[in-house]
Motif scaffolding. Sequence first.
Motif, PDB file in Angstrom:
ATOM      1  N   ALA A   1      -2.225  -1.345 -12.074  1.00 52.83           N
ATOM      2  CA  ALA A   1      -2.292  -1.577 -10.504  1.00 52.83           C
ATOM      3  C   ALA A   1      -0.940  -2.630 -10.289  1.00 52.83           C
TER       4      ALA A   1
ATOM      5  N   ASN B   1       3.441   5.589  -5.901  1.00 52.92           N
ATOM      6  CA  ASN B   1       3.237   5.633  -7.342  1.00 52.92           C
ATOM      7  C   ASN B   1       2.299   6.032  -7.990  1.00 52.92           C
ATOM      8  N   VAL B   2       1.002   5.928  -7.444  1.00 48.89           N
ATOM      9  CA  VAL B   2      -0.069   6.187  -8.215  1.00 48.89           C
ATOM     10  C   VAL B   2      -0.078   7.580  -8.718  1.00 48.89           C
TER      11      VAL B   2
ATOM     12  N   ASN C   1       3.662   1.442  -1.473  1.00 47.73           N
ATOM     13  CA  ASN C   1       4.128   1.684  -2.772  1.00 47.73           C
ATOM     14  C   ASN C   1       3.272   2.422  -3.499  1.00 47.73           C
ATOM     15  N   ALA C   2       2.097   1.843  -3.332  1.00 48.52           N
ATOM     16  CA  ALA C   2       0.838   2.602  -4.324  1.00 48.52           C
ATOM     17  C   ALA C   2       0.595   3.997  -4.195  1.00 48.52           C
TER      18      ALA C   2
ATOM     19  N   TYR D   1       2.003  -2.571 -11.156  1.00 47.31           N
ATOM     20  CA  TYR D   1       3.198  -1.728 -10.985  1.00 47.31           C
ATOM     21  C   TYR D   1       3.066  -0.563 -10.082  1.00 47.31           C
ATOM     22  N   ALA D   2       1.885  -0.268  -9.728  1.00 54.21           N
ATOM     23  CA  ALA D   2       1.632   0.930  -8.645  1.00 54.21           C
ATOM     24  C   ALA D   2       1.999   0.186  -7.175  1.00 54.21           C
ATOM     25  N   VAL D   3       1.856  -1.282  -6.882  1.00 55.01           N
ATOM     26  CA  VAL D   3       2.518  -1.706  -5.716  1.00 55.01           C
ATOM     27  C   VAL D   3       4.107  -2.232  -5.856  1.00 55.01           C
TER      28      VAL D   3
ATOM     29  N   TYR E   1       1.790   7.852 -11.775  1.00 52.55           N
ATOM     30  CA  TYR E   1       0.935   7.319 -13.074  1.00 52.55           C
ATOM     31  C   TYR E   1      -0.064   8.299 -13.653  1.00 52.55           C
TER      32      TYR E   1
ATOM     33  N   LEU F   1       0.967  -1.141  -0.186  1.00 55.23           N
ATOM     34  CA  LEU F   1       0.009   0.082   0.096  1.00 55.23           C
ATOM     35  C   LEU F   1       0.810   1.224   0.105  1.00 55.23           C
TER      36      LEU F   1
END
Length: 526
Positions: free
Chosen positions: A336, A288-289, A284-285, A338-340, A292, A282
Amino acid sequence: MQASPATAPPPLAQRARRLLAALTLAAALLSLVLFHGVLGGIPHGWDALSYHYQARVLASGHLTAPALAVPDPLFVPLIVEAQGRRFAKYPPGWPLFLAPFAGLGVEGLAGALLLAAMTWLVFDAGRWLFASDRVGWIAAALVVFSPFAGFMSAGMISHLPCAVGLLGLQACLLRALTASQRSGRWCVLAGLVAAFAFLCRPYSAVLGMAGVVLVVAVATRATPRAWMLTCARALPTGLLGVAGFLAWNAATTGSPWKTGYHVYSSDFGFLGARGEHRAGLLANAVVNVPHYVRALRSEFWGGLLPDAALPLAGLLLAARRGVAFALAGAAAVLFAGYAVYFYFDLYYGPRLIFEAFPWIVLLAAVGIEALAARLLAPPTPRALRLGGLALLAAWALSVVALAWPRALSYYGASYAGQDPRVVRELRETGFDDALVFLSSNQPMLLFGTAMPMNAVAPEASNVLYLRYSPGSALAAARAWPRANLYVVTVDYESLPGRNVYHDRFAVTNLRIHELRGAEDLVPSAE
């Protein structure tokens, strides 16, 4: 009237086939111009350098190279050593494809052929998924139009071959599951292209295959029985990818379950590497989100309109709404996944999700086609029609006039520290039977520039370029003796970058000094 989702599109007319051939040729030529004219015909960045190295090893007829007698002056971050062997840490799919081109010295042709293949495959997908030649033509043009796609094809990294493999899988499954086209050969070919994608980028391929299945299932409405038969026929060739990957690991690291990534960093994982772990997936997301989301604004085409606007229009206006949502879902799976992942990277664009680019292109093509159709329909007021078409034209013009010049300038400035002008200067100096030690305020970047000029085996290089380090220079001179010794000093000035790290540079100084003997390599005690 549109054809049923399960009906194959009609054959292309001869004129259309010629136009498609011209468009795919234009894609290939664009890639070659970017590779040679902007990137100088050399790999940029450690990923490309390691892929290129591994391709040259394979082109020499070997899986790996012997470990180095003196590793330090030839150290490259993503090239590892295990069991007395030296190899790139990555899976072997892309180096295997690149190897014959590297062996002939025409590396840029590999990316050019793959961009041409992507152009053809998105055209084909537009016809099959939306029963519309117009969608196919617009999608193919959008690939050629994109600086992101162009530089990814010229950049000698593995995302384009994986994306082409996934597009090939989608094309084969559409045919294998369509009644009028059903044939075992499409199943066998589907397995082969899936295996290739897996050998290039296993994680991206698995995420992408899930997306492909979603798109094909919605588009064909095939029965469970048809899916079972197709998968059973595709499985034997598809498993070649898994078997090849495990065999590669065993040959390089000594264990089928140990990858080059694990040699590179024993604690490698989704949460980071080398002990720099985040709190969890989470976390990471959360990081990263937003990256993106920003990438969806400007990284695919970079025109005046946000890049997400046209795919969103396609999602809302598509006649085949189910297929459009399936394409969006397929792209979302990769986003998703690569978001994590433990980091976000912007390398010629948001490269980690490049495999989703063809699906975004198709949605954008549907959006452009639907908007144009509505604007040109008779009930539309003339002022609105002209205004809407002018907006689309202004967007296209802004990509050509703003985004492309910006990308050409950016990637032409010693991108990732590799500068073709330094390569030309070194070649024109006329070194012979020489060790050339490279010294710089950015020593690794300078060595990365010269490294591709070395032979795979250091002893086979007439001119061997080495990173200068006082602690290992004398040992290197003894391990690989040459008649002449030089020190080349290059100074770099860091330029503003689009990443959190600086990734382009200006060369401010280049000096060449000939040494009298190996003793000059050791600093005096004064």
